[in-house]
Design a protein around this motif. Structure first.
Motif, short mmCIF file in Angstrom:
data_model
loop_
_atom_site.label_atom_id
_atom_site.label_comp_id
_atom_site.label_asym_id
_atom_site.label_seq_id
_atom_site.Cartn_x
_atom_site.Cartn_y
_atom_site.Cartn_z
N GLY A 115 0.82 -1.21 0.00
CA GLY A 115 0.00 0.00 0.00
C GLY A 115 0.85 1.25 0.00
O GLY A 115 1.68 1.44 -0.88
N VAL A 116 0.67 2.09 1.02
CA VAL A 116 1.45 3.32 1.10
C VAL A 116 2.62 3.11 2.07
O VAL A 116 2.45 2.58 3.16
CB VAL A 116 0.58 4.49 1.59
CG1 VAL A 116 1.43 5.74 1.85
CG2 VAL A 116 -0.50 4.80 0.55
N VAL A 117 3.79 3.52 1.64
CA VAL A 117 5.01 3.34 2.43
C VAL A 117 5.56 4.72 2.77
O VAL A 117 5.53 5.63 1.94
CB VAL A 117 6.06 2.54 1.63
CG1 VAL A 117 7.33 2.34 2.45
CG2 VAL A 117 5.48 1.20 1.18
N ALA A 118 6.05 4.85 4.00
CA ALA A 118 6.75 6.08 4.37
C ALA A 118 8.23 5.75 4.52
O ALA A 118 8.57 4.74 5.11
CB ALA A 118 6.20 6.63 5.69
N CYS A 119 9.05 6.59 3.93
CA CYS A 119 10.48 6.28 3.88
C CYS A 119 11.30 7.48 4.35
O CYS A 119 11.05 8.62 3.93
CB CYS A 119 10.84 5.91 2.43
SG CYS A 119 12.59 5.77 2.11
N VAL B 139 8.15 -2.73 9.36
CA VAL B 139 9.28 -1.80 9.41
C VAL B 139 10.51 -2.45 8.80
O VAL B 139 10.87 -3.58 9.13
CB VAL B 139 9.60 -1.38 10.87
CG1 VAL B 139 10.75 -0.38 10.88
CG2 VAL B 139 8.36 -0.79 11.54
N THR B 140 11.10 -1.76 7.87
CA THR B 140 12.40 -2.17 7.35
C THR B 140 13.37 -1.11 7.80
O THR B 140 13.13 0.08 7.60
CB THR B 140 12.39 -2.18 5.81
OG1 THR B 140 11.19 -2.78 5.37
CG2 THR B 140 13.57 -2.94 5.26
N ARG B 141 14.45 -1.53 8.43
CA ARG B 141 15.42 -0.54 8.90
C ARG B 141 16.79 -1.06 8.56
O ARG B 141 17.16 -2.17 8.91
CB ARG B 141 15.26 -0.34 10.41
CG ARG B 141 16.10 0.79 10.97
CD ARG B 141 15.61 1.16 12.35
NE ARG B 141 15.78 0.08 13.31
CZ ARG B 141 16.93 -0.18 13.95
NH1 ARG B 141 17.99 0.55 13.73
NH2 ARG B 141 17.00 -1.19 14.80
N ARG B 142 17.53 -0.26 7.82
CA ARG B 142 18.87 -0.69 7.46
C ARG B 142 19.87 0.41 7.76
O ARG B 142 19.58 1.60 7.61
CB ARG B 142 18.95 -1.02 5.97
CG ARG B 142 18.14 -2.24 5.55
CD ARG B 142 18.50 -2.65 4.14
NE ARG B 142 17.64 -3.72 3.65
CZ ARG B 142 16.48 -3.53 3.04
NH1 ARG B 142 16.04 -2.31 2.83
NH2 ARG B 142 15.75 -4.54 2.63
N ARG C 148 1.29 1.96 5.63
CA ARG C 148 1.29 0.53 5.97
C ARG C 148 2.68 -0.02 6.24
O ARG C 148 2.81 -1.08 6.84
CB ARG C 148 0.69 -0.26 4.80
CG ARG C 148 -0.75 0.09 4.49
CD ARG C 148 -1.69 -0.90 5.18
NE ARG C 148 -3.08 -0.56 4.93
CZ ARG C 148 -3.75 -0.92 3.85
NH1 ARG C 148 -3.13 -1.60 2.91
NH2 ARG C 148 -5.01 -0.60 3.70
N ALA C 149 3.69 0.66 5.73
CA ALA C 149 5.05 0.16 5.96
C ALA C 149 5.98 1.34 6.11
O ALA C 149 5.75 2.42 5.55
CB ALA C 149 5.51 -0.73 4.80
#
Lengths: 506, 310
Positions: free
Chosen positions: B168-172, B273-276, B247-248
């Motif tokens: 869906g909608v991702v915030a980055c 959550v993706t965190r790198r 959503r992510a």
């Protein structure tokens, strides 16, 4: 308005299946079309084409040329070089050199970027390619414009994207290219088949020698121009025109690592025989005699469109054509009546006319083969109906035709006609439909028409065919594998599976 | 370029080093036109609703300092654009990403100039890698299904399959460096599969992100698919992490307590959550940065059962 609503009376009872008093639209002779030809004046063709070897146009060693004609007018379009064994030798050497020195060493994404360039140039030159495809091969401009050329670009585009992702295609295994691929393509979709062959080969890191069909070399030669303009390293793609002997020289060349062939089952067997014991890799995309199965619960009007498209698309010069219509007994008469009505609206004629549904038969030889098999159909006792379309005086044309009362033993139910001729058979039960559909040496494709999803999926697993279309027909996409079971060949083109024939999985 | 701008500058900006005197303009010269750098929301360039601004480190330009309301506006635009974007064919999305690469190639000089001004060490190499990154992702759009989708040989008369779908909608929150490659490298795996996003650009070089926005606006990427905010990470990241329409969450180079706080906020509506943590040079490793796992972070898997029988 010229279209009439008519009620069938005794005078129209020749269409015996129609129920008395049933109303239908009569398109007969009432609907006049003004000619709407696509103008070819923007097309720049040379009078004579050499061979495309090592990035340059070269004369054939033999000095021999042959004419490619427009099957709709029987007039020559250009002279084409006849490649000999010596020319094939030069082409394979160029491909090998390009493979060793450049193409196999290039970073994969850079390779992909070359293929993207080809895709874009095809889109840019779409109209020219469509017109030439229709002139050289006879297919209606609306098909070359809306199907062949866009799908060609899509195949290059799709495969370009795999170039830097091959490690994902076969997880856990390293892959590498094969080397030099020899590719022989047919006359029914000349440009598209070139794309099916060249695009995955290049993306996987191979170099190629392509032999287009004798009667339709022009768009492959335009593709050579595009490849030159895209600045591909010389020798990565070589195009050697000619007839059967040229193809044989390519098949038999010892430095070719793989042969990819699309064409008839008879020639496919010859090639497989020639390659037996050599260890060369091969893929075969051969003939078909597809069953298009219509159940009584099918949406009939949609099915009629699918059946018409299935058999008359590209004059029936389609290996996956739905040439055997299997109809559930109870709806046979209704369906055949609808088919005849629909056939009466088809327009046969000038391939460059935008209204044309059915263009020219590709060659005199093919026309004669169709005429001969249709005669056999009549002789064996099937009932013939040919749509009352006026045909042009010149050129090779054949009116859309269906046979009813066809038995499984008839030649027209067994042999691939490769023309606009449909054989109608009936069945009573689902298992009989499957049995009849599978009762052929071929196994390229099949169609199923039914409202029941559960039935569609069940039959899809039971049919011995590489492609099964459910409530649709003749759908192609670069992301979807295409290829046959049984004597329709082996190997797949398109999708992830289409990469495998061009890779060594270590 | 910088030299010339300085010379022709006739404005004094609050917050800039106080300049006692301004060079007298060349009376027969031409005054350059300066650009107002705005946020990119819903395909339009808008000032921050807050009216606030910040100045680039090189003191050459002002840019909008986005607010919480701008985050909400951007999410709204992303939500509106998402079904249409996901509804396009994968092939079409691939062509659009390739078109973006074409447009970036055309703006190569401008991107290099902006990156250089923004302090990039090797701007030309960064732009080249960025264009190639877009090309690589153009090829991913129609291939993830072949690798992540499955036919499921279930026990029983059913035809089962599992297919990837966009989340869906991702915030980055994009990395600071490399300002362009890191931004495009973060955006592409999100939008390739049909997601839309709101991205907070590098704080060290926000202007280059807005040059990218102009490239996006003149490519075929529909408005609202990529929404670019500039401003303070400390201020905005929490609003991105909290937003219920998101959503992510994709966080770059955020660690420690700040990361924990954002991940806690994300739990509110169970954001993925993706965190790198990735050093700048790692962005040049194309194989790693175009990995399938980067795409799968922003995908759901849908399993379908269909009866198979009479």
């Amino acid at each position: 308005m010229a279209i009439k609503l008519v009620e069938d009376g005794p005078e129209t009872q020749s269409t015996h299946q129609r129920r008395r008093g049933e109303r239908r639209l009569d398109f007969g002779t009432a609907w006049e079309y003004a000619p709407a030809p696509e103008r070819p004046d923007h097309v720049r063709l040379r009078d004579r084409y050499g061979l495309f070897i090592n990035g340059r146009w070269v004369s054939p060693e033999s000095g021999k040329f042959f004419k490619t004609i427009n099957p709709a007018t029987e007039e020559p379009i250009a002279e084409i070089a006849e490649g000999s064994e010596a020319d094939v030798e030069r082409a394979v050497a160029a491909a090998r050199q390009a493979y060793e020195s450049v193409w196999s060493k290039m970073r994969p994404l850079e390779r992909g970027k070359y293929v993207y360039r080809i895709a874009r140039a095809i889109q840019e030159r779409a109209r020219e390619l469509a017109v030439v495809e229709s002139m050289d091969g006879g297919k209606p401009i609306k098909e070359s414009r809306d199907f062949d050329v866009p799908t060609t670009a899509a195949h290059f585009f799709y495969n370009a994207g795999w170039a830097d992702k091959l490690s994902y295609a076969f997880p856990g295994r390293a892959v590498r290219p094969l080397g030099v691929a020899g590719q022989i393509i047919p006359w029914n979709f000349p440009l598209l088949m070139a794309a099916w062959k060249i695009a995955p080969a290049l993306a996987c890191g191979n170099t190629v020698v392509l032999k287009p069909a004798e009667t339709t070399p022009l768009t492959a030669l335009l593709l050579a121009e595009i490849i030159r303009e895209a600045e591909l390293p010389p020798g990565v793609v070589n195009i050697v025109t000619g007839a059967g002997a040229t193809g044989a020289a390519l098949v038999n060349h010892p430095d070719v690592d793989k042969i990819a062939f699309t064409g008839s089952t008879a020639v496919g067997k010859l090639i497989q025989r020639a390659l037996a014991g050599t260890g060369k890799r091969m893929t075969m995309e051969l003939g078909g005699k597809a069953a298009n199965i219509v159940f009584a619960d099918a949406p009939l009007d949609q099915a009629v469109e699918g059946i018409i498209n299935g058999i008359f698309f590209n004059q029936g010069h389609v290996c996956c054509a739905g040439s055997r219509l299997l109809v559930e007994e109870g709806i046979h008469d209704v369906l055949v009546a609808k088919l005849r009505d629909r056939m009466a609206t088809l327009r046969v004629g000038d391939p460059l006319d935008k209204n044309t549904d059915i263009g020219a038969i590709n060659s005199r030889e093919q026309l004669e083969r169709i005429e001969q098999l249709v005669q056999v159909g009549e002789d064996e006792g099937a009932e013939r109906y040919t749509a009352p379309c006026p045909l042009p005086e010149k050129g090779f044309f054949f009116s859309p035709t269906i046979f009813t009362g066809v038995a499984q033993s008839h030649a027209i139910a067994r042999e691939e006609i490769f023309g606009p001729v449909l054989s109608v058979l009936t069945f009573r039960t689902e298992s009989e439909a499957v049995e009849r559909a599978n009762n052929t040496f071929y196994g390229l494709s099949a169609g199923i028409w039914s409202n029941k999803g559960a039935r569609l999926f069940k039959l899809a697993t039971q049919l011995e065919a590489g492609v099964v279309w459910a409530n649709t027909y003749n759908k192609f996409d670069p992301s979807s594998a295409f290829g046959g079971y049984k004597e329709s060949g082996f190997g797949r083109e398109g999708g992830r599976h289409g990469l495998l024939p061009y890779l060594v999985v270590e | 370029m910088a030299e010339k701008r300085k010379k022709n500058s006739d404005r004094r900006r609050p917050g800039a080093d106080y300049v006692e005197t301004v060079d007298a303009p060349d009376p027969v010269g031409r005054l350059s036109v300066k650009k107002t750098w705005k946020l990119y929301i819903g395909g339009a360039f808008v000032r921050s609703e807050s009216g606030r601004y910040l100045q680039t480190a090189d003191k050459q330009d002002n840019y909008a300092r986005a607010s919480r309301k701008d985050v909400r506006d951007a999410v709204k635009a992303a939500v509106a654009a998402q079904p249409g974007w996901a509804g396009r064919t994968a092939y079409n999305r691939g062509q659009i990403l390739y078109r973006l690469a074409e447009v970036l190639e055309g703006r190569r000089d401008e991107l290099i100039a902006s990156l250089t001004l923004g302090g990039a060490s090797d701007a030309a190499a960064e732009v080249d890698a960025t264009i190639d990154r877009a090309v690589s992702y153009a090829g991913w759009t129609d291939k993830v299904h072949a690798l992540l989708g499955t036919h499921n040989p279930v026990s029983g008369p059913h035809f089962g399959f599992s297919i990837p779908e966009p989340v869906g909608v991702v915030a980055c929150v994009a990395p600071d460096r490399p300002a362009l490659l890191g931004l495009v490298g973060a955006i592409c795996p999100i939008i390739a599969t049909g997601n839309t996003l709101v991205v907070l650009a590098s704080e060290l070089d926000p202007r280059t992100a807005l040059v990218l926005a102009e490239s996006l606006a003149t490519s075929d990427v529909p408005g609202g698919v990529v929404n670019i905010l500039t401003g303070s990470r400390d201020e905005l990241a929490e609003h991105m992490a909290k937003h219920q329409g998101v959503r992510a969450l994709d966080l770059w180079n955020i660690d420690g307590e700040a990361a924990k706080q954002l991940e806690l906020l994300a739990t509110e509506n169970v954001k993925r959550v993706t965190r790198r943590l990735q050093p700048a040079e790692a962005w040049y490793d194309a194989d790693e940065c175009t990995s399938l796992t980067w795409l799968s972070s922003f995908l759901e898997i849908k399993t379908v059962w269909h009866p198979m029988g009479a």
